[in-house]
Design a protein around this motif. Structure first.
Motif, PDB file in Angstrom:
ATOM      1  N   GLY A   6       1.113  -0.969   0.195  1.00 53.02           N
ATOM      2  CA  GLY A   6      -0.210   0.002  -0.327  1.00 53.02           C
ATOM      3  C   GLY A   6       0.495   1.660  -0.364  1.00 53.02           C
ATOM      4  N   ARG A   7       2.416   1.037   0.303  1.00 48.58           N
ATOM      5  CA  ARG A   7       2.811   2.680  -0.189  1.00 48.58           C
ATOM      6  C   ARG A   7       3.499   2.547  -0.720  1.00 48.58           C
ATOM      7  NH1 ARG A   7       8.970   3.938   2.850  1.00 48.58           N
ATOM      8  NH2 ARG A   7       9.256   4.788   0.639  1.00 48.58           N
ATOM      9  N   ALA A   8       3.803   3.391  -1.740  1.00 47.55           N
ATOM     10  CA  ALA A   8       4.210   4.653  -2.388  1.00 47.55           C
ATOM     11  C   ALA A   8       5.670   3.902  -2.839  1.00 47.55           C
ATOM     12  CB  ALA A   8       4.520   5.660  -2.809  1.00 47.55           C
ATOM     13  N   GLY A   9       6.340   3.427  -3.666  1.00 48.27           N
ATOM     14  CA  GLY A   9       8.075   2.760  -4.342  1.00 48.27           C
ATOM     15  C   GLY A   9       8.188   3.758  -4.793  1.00 48.27           C
ATOM     16  N   TYR A  10       8.051   4.880  -5.175  1.00 42.17           N
ATOM     17  CA  TYR A  10       8.419   5.580  -6.210  1.00 42.17           C
ATOM     18  C   TYR A  10      10.483   6.333  -5.428  1.00 42.17           C
ATOM     19  CZ  TYR A  10       4.821   5.823  -8.274  1.00 42.17           C
ATOM     20  OH  TYR A  10       3.080   5.160  -9.094  1.00 42.17           O
ATOM     21  N   ASP A  11      10.075   6.345  -4.156  1.00 41.73           N
ATOM     22  CA  ASP A  11      11.835   7.088  -3.450  1.00 41.73           C
ATOM     23  C   ASP A  11      13.297   5.778  -4.004  1.00 41.73           C
ATOM     24  OD1 ASP A  11      10.279   5.280  -1.756  1.00 41.73           O
ATOM     25  OD2 ASP A  11      11.469   6.347  -0.039  1.00 41.73           O
ATOM     26  N   ARG A  12      12.601   4.106  -3.426  1.00 39.86           N
ATOM     27  CA  ARG A  12      13.281   3.107  -3.897  1.00 39.86           C
ATOM     28  C   ARG A  12      13.259   2.726  -5.320  1.00 39.86           C
ATOM     29  NH1 ARG A  12      10.703  -0.750   0.810  1.00 39.86           N
ATOM     30  NH2 ARG A  12      10.231   0.645   2.663  1.00 39.86           N
ATOM     31  N   TYR A  13      12.665   3.031  -5.937  1.00 39.93           N
ATOM     32  CA  TYR A  13      12.720   2.676  -7.760  1.00 39.93           C
ATOM     33  C   TYR A  13      14.026   3.390  -7.995  1.00 39.93           C
ATOM     34  CZ  TYR A  13       7.883   0.711  -7.535  1.00 39.93           C
ATOM     35  OH  TYR A  13       6.752   0.082  -7.331  1.00 39.93           O
ATOM     36  N   GLU A  14      13.632   5.029  -8.054  1.00 35.23           N
ATOM     37  CA  GLU A  14      15.002   5.907  -7.554  1.00 35.23           C
ATOM     38  C   GLU A  14      15.880   5.065  -7.497  1.00 35.23           C
ATOM     39  OE1 GLU A  14      14.483   8.471  -9.913  1.00 35.23           O
ATOM     40  OE2 GLU A  14      12.472   7.819 -10.153  1.00 35.23           O
ATOM     41  N   ASP A  15      16.186   4.668  -6.292  1.00 35.01           N
ATOM     42  CA  ASP A  15      17.519   3.822  -5.332  1.00 35.01           C
ATOM     43  C   ASP A  15      18.441   2.935  -7.290  1.00 35.01           C
ATOM     44  OD1 ASP A  15      17.504   5.732  -3.345  1.00 35.01           O
ATOM     45  OD2 ASP A  15      16.270   3.614  -2.302  1.00 35.01           O
ATOM     46  N   ILE A  16      17.252   2.407  -7.491  1.00 36.17           N
ATOM     47  CA  ILE A  16      17.484   1.297  -8.058  1.00 36.17           C
ATOM     48  C   ILE A  16      17.863   2.408  -9.549  1.00 36.17           C
ATOM     49  CG2 ILE A  16      16.893  -0.431 -10.376  1.00 36.17           C
ATOM     50  CD1 ILE A  16      17.012  -1.471  -7.212  1.00 36.17           C
ATOM     51  N   ARG A  17      17.560   3.310  -9.506  1.00 35.56           N
ATOM     52  CA  ARG A  17      17.861   4.215 -11.027  1.00 35.56           C
ATOM     53  C   ARG A  17      19.306   4.676  -9.953  1.00 35.56           C
ATOM     54  NH1 ARG A  17      14.417   5.863 -14.399  1.00 35.56           N
ATOM     55  NH2 ARG A  17      13.010   6.558 -12.776  1.00 35.56           N
ATOM     56  N   ALA A  18      20.426   4.714  -9.359  1.00 35.88           N
ATOM     57  CA  ALA A  18      21.290   5.674  -8.663  1.00 35.88           C
ATOM     58  C   ALA A  18      22.582   4.244  -8.829  1.00 35.88           C
ATOM     59  CB  ALA A  18      20.899   6.572  -7.606  1.00 35.88           C
ATOM     60  N   ALA A  19      21.325   3.470  -8.799  1.00 35.59           N
ATOM     61  CA  ALA A  19      22.544   1.999  -8.570  1.00 35.59           C
ATOM     62  C   ALA A  19      23.243   1.512  -9.666  1.00 35.59           C
ATOM     63  CB  ALA A  19      22.199   0.794  -7.839  1.00 35.59           C
ATOM     64  N   GLY A  20      22.462   1.973 -10.805  1.00 34.32           N
ATOM     65  CA  GLY A  20      22.877   1.813 -12.353  1.00 34.32           C
ATOM     66  C   GLY A  20      21.552   1.241 -13.470  1.00 34.32           C
ATOM     67  N   ASP A  21      21.833   0.849 -14.240  1.00 34.50           N
ATOM     68  CA  ASP A  21      20.431   0.203 -15.108  1.00 34.50           C
ATOM     69  C   ASP A  21      20.068  -0.846 -14.715  1.00 34.50           C
ATOM     70  OD1 ASP A  21      21.043   2.788 -16.997  1.00 34.50           O
ATOM     71  OD2 ASP A  21      21.539   2.237 -18.824  1.00 34.50           O
ATOM     72  N   LEU A  22      20.981  -1.857 -14.897  1.00 37.98           N
ATOM     73  CA  LEU A  22      20.832  -3.196 -14.450  1.00 37.98           C
ATOM     74  C   LEU A  22      21.038  -3.413 -12.752  1.00 37.98           C
ATOM     75  CD1 LEU A  22      19.263  -5.341 -15.450  1.00 37.98           C
ATOM     76  CD2 LEU A  22      21.033  -6.378 -16.119  1.00 37.98           C
ATOM     77  N   VAL A  23      20.489  -3.555 -11.873  1.00 39.72           N
ATOM     78  CA  VAL A  23      20.727  -3.993 -10.587  1.00 39.72           C
ATOM     79  C   VAL A  23      21.021  -5.506 -10.121  1.00 39.72           C
ATOM     80  CG1 VAL A  23      20.587  -3.160  -8.436  1.00 39.72           C
ATOM     81  CG2 VAL A  23      20.394  -1.401 -10.388  1.00 39.72           C
ATOM     82  N   ARG A  24      21.235  -5.248 -10.013  1.00 46.02           N
ATOM     83  CA  ARG A  24      21.624  -7.550  -8.701  1.00 46.02           C
ATOM     84  C   ARG A  24      21.375  -7.371  -7.841  1.00 46.02           C
ATOM     85  NH1 ARG A  24      24.421 -12.051  -7.394  1.00 46.02           N
ATOM     86  NH2 ARG A  24      23.938 -13.758  -8.310  1.00 46.02           N
ATOM     87  N   GLY A  25      20.806  -8.152  -7.335  1.00 44.09           N
ATOM     88  CA  GLY A  25      20.445  -8.277  -5.836  1.00 44.09           C
ATOM     89  C   GLY A  25      21.386  -9.474  -5.352  1.00 44.09           C
ATOM     90  N   PRO A  26      21.068  -9.761  -3.980  1.00 44.22           N
ATOM     91  CA  PRO A  26      22.029 -10.914  -3.621  1.00 44.22           C
ATOM     92  C   PRO A  26      21.474 -12.304  -3.623  1.00 44.22           C
ATOM     93  CG  PRO A  26      21.937  -9.778  -1.632  1.00 44.22           C
ATOM     94  CD  PRO A  26      20.736  -8.498  -3.176  1.00 44.22           C
ATOM     95  N   SER A  27      20.006 -12.113  -4.062  1.00 44.69           N
ATOM     96  CA  SER A  27      19.076 -13.606  -4.347  1.00 44.69           C
ATOM     97  C   SER A  27      19.460 -13.732  -5.818  1.00 44.69           C
ATOM     98  CB  SER A  27      18.329 -13.520  -4.267  1.00 44.69           C
ATOM     99  OG  SER A  27      16.940 -12.407  -5.272  1.00 44.69           O
ATOM    100  N   GLY A  28      20.812 -12.748  -6.664  1.00 44.23           N
ATOM    101  CA  GLY A  28      20.311 -13.069  -7.914  1.00 44.23           C
ATOM    102  C   GLY A  28      19.593 -12.660  -9.031  1.00 44.23           C
ATOM    103  N   LEU A  29      18.109 -12.186  -8.052  1.00 45.19           N
ATOM    104  CA  LEU A  29      17.572 -11.288  -9.136  1.00 45.19           C
ATOM    105  C   LEU A  29      17.522  -9.865  -9.568  1.00 45.19           C
ATOM    106  CD1 LEU A  29      14.125 -11.602  -9.301  1.00 45.19           C
ATOM    107  CD2 LEU A  29      14.091  -9.697  -7.291  1.00 45.19           C
ATOM    108  N   TYR A  30      17.445  -9.900 -10.256  1.00 47.12           N
ATOM    109  CA  TYR A  30      18.221  -8.420 -11.614  1.00 47.12           C
ATOM    110  C   TYR A  30      16.264  -7.204 -11.022  1.00 47.12           C
ATOM    111  CZ  TYR A  30      22.090 -10.608 -13.084  1.00 47.12           C
ATOM    112  OH  TYR A  30      23.073 -10.712 -13.348  1.00 47.12           O
ATOM    113  N   MET A  31      16.669  -5.997 -11.331  1.00 44.80           N
ATOM    114  CA  MET A  31      16.056  -5.180 -11.050  1.00 44.80           C
ATOM    115  C   MET A  31      16.687  -3.674 -12.336  1.00 44.80           C
ATOM    116  SD  MET A  31      14.240  -3.956  -7.829  1.00 44.80           S
ATOM    117  CE  MET A  31      13.498  -4.932  -7.260  1.00 44.80           C
ATOM    118  N   THR A  32      15.286  -3.663 -12.812  1.00 41.36           N
ATOM    119  CA  THR A  32      15.820  -2.637 -13.566  1.00 41.36           C
ATOM    120  C   THR A  32      14.709  -1.345 -13.810  1.00 41.36           C
ATOM    121  OG1 THR A  32      16.630  -1.348 -16.133  1.00 41.36           O
ATOM    122  CG2 THR A  32      14.748  -3.016 -16.009  1.00 41.36           C
ATOM    123  N   ALA A  33      15.306   0.453 -13.338  1.00 42.16           N
ATOM    124  CA  ALA A  33      14.130   1.371 -13.774  1.00 42.16           C
ATOM    125  C   ALA A  33      14.333   2.214 -15.365  1.00 42.16           C
ATOM    126  CB  ALA A  33      14.151   1.897 -12.982  1.00 42.16           C
TER     127      ALA A  33
END
Length: 419
Positions: A34-61
């Protein structure tokens, strides 16, 4: 069940620990419902075009990267949840539960995807939408008339959900009298669409999927015995001809019902909130609702994507954004983040009815899995918003806005307004 509970709790504990340590991928996945996640999406953008998490999951904004993943045959659809695959229906019974997304063409890759999509597609062509316009206009007018004389109403429950619910029920040949049941299903499904993480969520998932499967199995049996010209009857005939499985039939009915009203309800609710957050845009819209309604729909879809993200999986080893990805690697496409990419949209965090490219959003995905009901949602949103502010130009928000209890679905669940 104990083993499943331990697995869920261990997975949740690892996620919470990684998020607390500052991993941006884990922070998105651990977003409170129920909480907006836009600030956390911006953290992903700041970390790079394609960001890898500890479990091997990739994420992109990244808008460019999300678009590439969604359109490329190198990436396939992936089920929304894992635990569901081992669940049994409530009350016993053989086989696994039917899931609206996992078991419909929404999560199936070519060539079967195209064959199944063709069965449903005729109901959503431009010609079919033109034929629906008069009916939608009539429904909107009737629902707005219901609001007359009421000082304060919940715009979601009393209008934003009722309009698309009536329309999709007409298309599917379903009783509008069951409206409250469908609304509850939509809210509950939105809360668990990204997977069950606790034993309680597993139980709620089992109950919801059992209820929906039972309802639509009965409906399909009735259509087989007494067919009509509605969309369910068309799919039943396709099933009888061997073009669709029984499981796929039930799942597609579920997906069309829930997708058929949840998206439009979120467009309406998010648009109203967005206009009141931007007084200049609000006044601009009131001056020309007929001319700006379609733009408001697109800009709302861009600013607040009804489905915040999607997931794709690497089908064969490939390279993306300079990274070598192994087959089976999952990638979360943050559609809501891509829609606010400053490389594509100027001043992306504001609603702007003069924006030259609001339609460049990815809220309906892209490629072969582009939302089949996008044209219907646009039609309903345009007619509803134009009529709402024409009929009630003094509309005001009259209390706290509560959002859907979901990480994926973004839209008000309760929006009190004065007409």
């Amino acid at each position: 069940m104990i083993r499943e509970a331990l697995r869920l709790y261990k997975g949740k504990a690892r996620l919470v620990r990684s998020a607390a340590q500052g991993d941006p991928v884990s922070r998105v996945l651990n977003l409170p419902r129920g909480r907006a996640g836009y600030d956390r999406y911006e953290d992903i953008r700041a970390a790079g075009d394609l960001v890898r998490g500890p479990s091997g999951l990739y994420m992109t904004a990244s808008h460019a990267l999300c678009g590439k993943v969604l359109r490329s045959s190198d990436f396939g659809a992936v089920p929304t949840t894992v635990s569901k695959r081992t669940l049994r229906p409530v009350g016993g019974g053989a086989g696994r539960l039917v899931h609206p997304l996992d078991d419909s063409f929404a999560s199936i890759d070519p060539p079967e995807h195209g064959r199944l999509r063709k069965i449903v597609a005729p109901a959503f062509t431009p010609q079919a939408m033109r034929a629906q316009e008069e009916f939608v206009t009539g429904v909107v007018s009737e629902e707005l008339e219901r609001l007359a004389g009421q000082s304060t109403v919940d715009l979601i429950g009393e209008f934003a959900v009722r309009v698309p619910s009536r329309v999709i029920c007409e298309m599917l040949g379903m009783p509008v009298a069951d409206h409250e049941l469908f609304v509850r299903w939509g809210i509950e499904f939105g809360a668990i669409v990204d997977g069950a993480r606790t034993p309680g969520e597993v139980r709620r998932t089992r109950k919801l999927l059992t209820e929906m499967a039972s309802y639509f199995s009965d409906l399909c049996d009735r259509r087989a015995a007494d067919p009509g010209e509605d969309l369910v009857s068309r799919m039943v005939r396709a099933t009888e001809a061997g073009e669709m499985s029984r499981e796929g039939l039930v799942a597609t009915c579920e997906a069309l019902l829930i997708g058929g009203f949840v998206t439009t309800a979120n467009i309406i609710g998010n648009a109203v909130v967005g206009l009141f957050d931007e007084p200049v845009q609000h006044q601009r819209f009131l001056a020309d609702p007929a001319g700006l309604a379609a733009t408001l729909v697109e800009e709302t879809l861009r600013l607040d994507a009804p489905a915040q993200y999607g997931v794709r999986i690497v089908r064969a080893p490939t390279t993306l954004a300079g990274r070598d990805l192994a087959a089976g690697s999952p990638i979360v496409t943050l559609l809501a983040g891509a829609n606010r990419d400053p490389e594509v949209f100027t001043d992306p965090h504001r609603l702007d009815l003069t924006r030259p490219n609001p339609h460049d959003h990815l809220s309906f995905a892209a490629g072969i899995h582009y939302c089949i009901g996008a044209s219907l949602a646009r039609l309903e949103g345009r007619i509803a918003l134009q009529a709402l502010f024409t009929r009630y130009p003094d509309l005001r928000i009259a209390g706290r806005v509560r959002y859907c209890p979901s990480r994926v679905i973004r839209g008000p669940a309760h929006l009190p307004v004065r007409t």
